[in-house]
Design an enzyme around this catalytic site. Structure first.
Site, PDB file in Angstrom:
ATOM      1  N   ASN A  52     -12.472  -4.322  -4.585  1.00  0.00           N
ATOM      2  CA  ASN A  52     -13.762  -3.620  -4.712  1.00  0.00           C
ATOM      3  C   ASN A  52     -14.816  -4.387  -5.508  1.00  0.00           C
ATOM      4  OD1 ASN A  52     -12.269  -3.120  -7.047  1.00  0.00           O
ATOM      5  ND2 ASN A  52     -13.330  -1.199  -7.431  1.00  0.00           N
ATOM      6  N   GLU A  94      -4.418  -1.616 -15.108  1.00  0.00           N
ATOM      7  CA  GLU A  94      -5.742  -0.971 -15.048  1.00  0.00           C
ATOM      8  C   GLU A  94      -5.788  -0.221 -13.723  1.00  0.00           C
ATOM      9  OE1 GLU A  94      -7.598  -1.387 -17.709  1.00  0.00           O
ATOM     10  OE2 GLU A  94      -6.409  -3.004 -18.580  1.00  0.00           O
ATOM     11  N   CYS A 103     -13.922   1.901  -9.690  1.00  0.00           N
ATOM     12  CA  CYS A 103     -12.936   2.681 -10.461  1.00  0.00           C
ATOM     13  C   CYS A 103     -13.630   3.715 -11.339  1.00  0.00           C
ATOM     14  CB  CYS A 103     -12.061   1.752 -11.284  1.00  0.00           C
ATOM     15  SG  CYS A 103     -12.997   0.582 -12.275  1.00  0.00           S
ATOM     16  N   GLU A 124      -9.392  -4.392 -21.252  1.00  0.00           N
ATOM     17  CA  GLU A 124     -10.046  -5.635 -20.868  1.00  0.00           C
ATOM     18  C   GLU A 124     -11.382  -5.694 -21.597  1.00  0.00           C
ATOM     19  OE1 GLU A 124      -8.278  -7.100 -16.993  1.00  0.00           O
ATOM     20  OE2 GLU A 124      -9.332  -5.305 -16.381  1.00  0.00           O
TER      21      GLU A 124
HETATM   22  P1  NAD Z   1      -3.959  -1.758  -4.507  1.00  0.00           P
HETATM   23  O1  NAD Z   1      -3.064  -1.290  -5.607  1.00  0.00           O
HETATM   24  O2  NAD Z   1      -3.607  -1.381  -3.127  1.00  0.00           O
HETATM   25  O3  NAD Z   1      -4.068  -3.348  -4.503  1.00  0.00           O
HETATM   26  C1  NAD Z   1      -4.438  -4.083  -5.646  1.00  0.00           C
HETATM   27  C2  NAD Z   1      -3.788  -5.454  -5.594  1.00  0.00           C
HETATM   28  O4  NAD Z   1      -2.368  -5.279  -5.694  1.00  0.00           O
HETATM   29  C3  NAD Z   1      -4.035  -6.224  -4.297  1.00  0.00           C
HETATM   30  O5  NAD Z   1      -4.179  -7.604  -4.578  1.00  0.00           O
HETATM   31  C4  NAD Z   1      -2.750  -5.962  -3.513  1.00  0.00           C
HETATM   32  O6  NAD Z   1      -2.468  -6.985  -2.564  1.00  0.00           O
HETATM   33  C5  NAD Z   1      -1.707  -5.962  -4.621  1.00  0.00           C
HETATM   34  N1  NAD Z   1      -0.478  -5.216  -4.301  1.00  0.00           N
HETATM   35  C6  NAD Z   1      -0.302  -4.252  -3.371  1.00  0.00           C
HETATM   36  N2  NAD Z   1       0.991  -3.840  -3.375  1.00  0.00           N
HETATM   37  C7  NAD Z   1       1.628  -4.546  -4.332  1.00  0.00           C
HETATM   38  C8  NAD Z   1       2.965  -4.566  -4.818  1.00  0.00           C
HETATM   39  N3  NAD Z   1       3.905  -3.784  -4.305  1.00  0.00           N
HETATM   40  N4  NAD Z   1       3.268  -5.411  -5.828  1.00  0.00           N
HETATM   41  C9  NAD Z   1       2.317  -6.217  -6.378  1.00  0.00           C
HETATM   42  N5  NAD Z   1       1.039  -6.264  -5.948  1.00  0.00           N
HETATM   43  C10 NAD Z   1       0.692  -5.427  -4.932  1.00  0.00           C
HETATM   44  O7  NAD Z   1      -5.422  -1.265  -4.898  1.00  0.00           O
HETATM   45  P2  NAD Z   1      -6.758  -1.423  -4.039  1.00  0.00           P
HETATM   46  O8  NAD Z   1      -6.744  -0.431  -2.939  1.00  0.00           O
HETATM   47  O9  NAD Z   1      -6.961  -2.865  -3.717  1.00  0.00           O
HETATM   48  O10 NAD Z   1      -7.867  -1.016  -5.132  1.00  0.00           O
HETATM   49  C11 NAD Z   1      -8.352   0.274  -5.353  1.00  0.00           C
HETATM   50  C12 NAD Z   1      -7.782   0.869  -6.632  1.00  0.00           C
HETATM   51  O11 NAD Z   1      -8.066   0.015  -7.747  1.00  0.00           O
HETATM   52  C13 NAD Z   1      -8.410   2.203  -6.982  1.00  0.00           C
HETATM   53  O12 NAD Z   1      -7.405   3.090  -7.390  1.00  0.00           O
HETATM   54  C14 NAD Z   1      -9.329   1.871  -8.154  1.00  0.00           C
HETATM   55  O13 NAD Z   1      -9.636   2.951  -9.009  1.00  0.00           O
HETATM   56  C15 NAD Z   1      -8.536   0.809  -8.835  1.00  0.00           C
HETATM   57  N6  NAD Z   1      -9.387   0.020  -9.721  1.00  0.00           N
HETATM   58  C16 NAD Z   1      -9.207   0.133 -11.069  1.00  0.00           C
HETATM   59  C17 NAD Z   1     -10.028  -0.584 -11.948  1.00  0.00           C
HETATM   60  C18 NAD Z   1      -9.835  -0.500 -13.438  1.00  0.00           C
HETATM   61  O14 NAD Z   1     -10.351  -1.355 -14.149  1.00  0.00           O
HETATM   62  N7  NAD Z   1      -9.120   0.493 -13.954  1.00  0.00           N
HETATM   63  C19 NAD Z   1     -11.022  -1.427 -11.427  1.00  0.00           C
HETATM   64  C20 NAD Z   1     -11.187  -1.500 -10.041  1.00  0.00           C
HETATM   65  C21 NAD Z   1     -10.349  -0.783  -9.197  1.00  0.00           C
END
Ligand code: NAD
Length: 476
Positions: free
Chosen positions: A146, A244, A278, A457
């Protein structure tokens, strides 16, 4: 684009590729290698080999490289922003802000480098102690799609400044900007192997990094369920984890609020990045006395949002980042409609045809008359859909704000300091804004409570999380 490991471009051992799709057109714009465990091992080995000399540089020497990289990123911000818009969808001006935000983060950490000293502790008859801060070693970083540049900056800058080396995995749907930024860091003087970028699927590359015993710290940003999976994978090791995760930020608009400013705050807070942030405003609670006027003004502004290709200067909001995200939003709104959990005041539809072509566009949506069970008030919706709920008193507003498992951000819109104090003390969140929502400058520590994660962070605190203390006790 290829992966970057040990300062070189490499492809995957089994020569498979993942297409990168422009979400505004549905067209393939590039491809990246579908990494395997072999490349994860190669990246960890390169990071181990680079650690000794990188870790021995002074913090200021490392800071100077980050500073030089920030300058190079600023010089190339237009090309980088265009790439970001094409792979992720956000309007070009927001992409420019994000790329500049990456440079800001590098500059913040470069700026503190001269002040990152250890401690001297006088112990009287027990002598003195010197406390040194050492890097941890090889660290892992896994990020979502995102805000790829900003989240890359949040992880890479403090980790590298502290003297660690990194194995970094971007999301498969937005890897190109991260690969370009990594290459610019190397052109700015980062030695080969200090920052290695492995592309590929989460279940393979992500899990490979999480499981790898030589990765001593792992910083992950993404969904709550993935965070739990990573915690499970790392359970048998003494790995330092920063998770996070998601959020369902409440915005509370009090009766004395400046309605015009608060309405604009919602437009930015919920519809920036097509709602895929997020800390987006995911639930809106408005004081009953002003709710009617507020909703009318908000609806007008929401209907004026121009949705289109982010490269078109006339677009205020781009597409969702891909088909899975679009399907997810459709499914949330379907549930609301089928179960009678609210009224769609405006929006509630996929946008097709005309300039929207094969892109993944969803109309900015407001939902009113929500029932307490409304799914939009319970779960994180990563898209341009906002439930609006009137509230009569502060106690109820705070109880509702705290009613999800998440605790990332929250905002209160008022000029009444006692209301600010009550909200700041009682709402469970890592950050509370007053008359603002969303912006997180690099100086400010950021992270969630409850199911929004563990770790922080940004700020000097983030630098410290990438170090270990080592103490010398001197008995004179
Ligand atoms: P996601 O968890 O699907 O993917 C995030 C990353 O993790 C990607 O690079 C993905 O390839 C990897 N991943 C997926 N499965 C994995 C596994 N089993 N083991 C290790 N890595 C794996 O999340 P998304 O859909 O890409 O992002 C959206 C989410 O991120 C939302 O929930 C949002 O709120 C959150 N987010 C949080 C913050 C924060 O700072 N708290 C910031 C931005 C986004």
């Amino acid at each position: 684009m290829q992966m970057r490991v040990g300062g070189k471009e490499i492809s995957s051992a089994d020569e498979r590729w993942i297409p990168v799709i422009n979400p505004a057109t549905g067209e393939v714009i590039d491809q990246v290698p579908e990494g395997t465990l072999h490349e994860v091992d190669e990246a960890v080995s390169a990071a181990q080999a680079a650690f000794d000399s990188w870790g021995k540089k002074t913090v200021r020497e490392r800071g100077m490289i980050l500073h030089r990289a920030a300058g190079n990123v600023r010089e190339q911000h237009q090309e980088l922003a265009r790439l970001l818009t094409m792979e992720q969808g956000k309007p070009l001006r927001d992409a420019v802000d994000e790329i500049r935000g990456f440079a800001n983060i590098l500059e913040f950490f470069a700026g503190i480098s001269g002040a990152m000293n250890g401690d001297f502790i006088a112990l009287g008859s027990l002598g003195d102690a010197l406390v040194k801060r050492e890097p941890i070693g090889v660290c892992g970083a896994i990020i979502p799609w995102n805000m790829p540049a900003i989240i890359m900056g949040w992880k890479v800058a403090p980790a590298l400044l502290a003297g660690n080396t990194l194995v970094f995995k971007p999301s498969s749907s937005a890897p190109l900007t991260c690969l370009s930024l990594a290459s610019l860091l190397e052109l700015s003087g980062l030695p080969p192997g200090v920052l290695n970028v492995v592309t590929g699927k989460g279940e393979v590359v992500g899990e490979g990094i999480a499981r790898h015993p030589a990765v001593r710290k792992l910083s992950f940003t993404g969904e709550r369920a993935t965070g739990y999976r990573i915690q499970e994978l790392a359970r048998s090791q003494l790995k330092d984890l920063s998770l996070e995760l998601g959020g369902s930020d409440p915005m509370i608009v009090w009766k004395d609020a400046d309605i015009g400013k608060a309405v604009s705050g919602v437009i930015k807070g919920r519809f920036y990045n097509a709602g895929q942030t997020c800390t987006a405003v995911k639930r809106l609670y408005v004081h009953h006395d002003i709710a009617k006027e507020f909703v009318v003004r908000l609806k007008n502004k929401v209907e004026a949002i121009r949705v289109g290709n982010g490269l078109d200067p006339g677009s205020d909001m781009g597409p969702l980042s891909g088909k899975p995200q679009l399907d997810n939003v459709i499914s949330f709104v379907n549930t609301v409609e089928k179960k009678g959990q609210g009224t769609i005041l405006t929006g509630g539809n996929v946008m097709t045809g005309g300039t929207h072509g094969k892109g993944f566009f969803y109309a900015p949506t407001l939902v009113t008359d929500t029932t307490p069970e409304c799914i939009l008030l319970q779960q994180e919706v990563f898209g341009p859909v906002l439930p609006v709920v009137p509230v009569n008193d502060l106690e109820t507003a705070i109880a509702k704000a705290n009613s999800t498992p998440y605790g990332l951000g929250a905002s209160i819109w008022t000029h009444d300091l006692s209301v600010v104090h009550e909200v700041f003390s009682s709402v469970a969140a890592g950050v509370v804004w007053v008359n603002r929502h969303l912006t997180i400058p690099p100086e400010v520590p950021f992270g969630g409570v409850k199911e929004s994660g563990i770790g922080r962070e940004n700020g000097i605190a983030a630098y410290h999380t990438y170090t270990r203390t080592k103490t010398l006790l001197l008995n004179w």
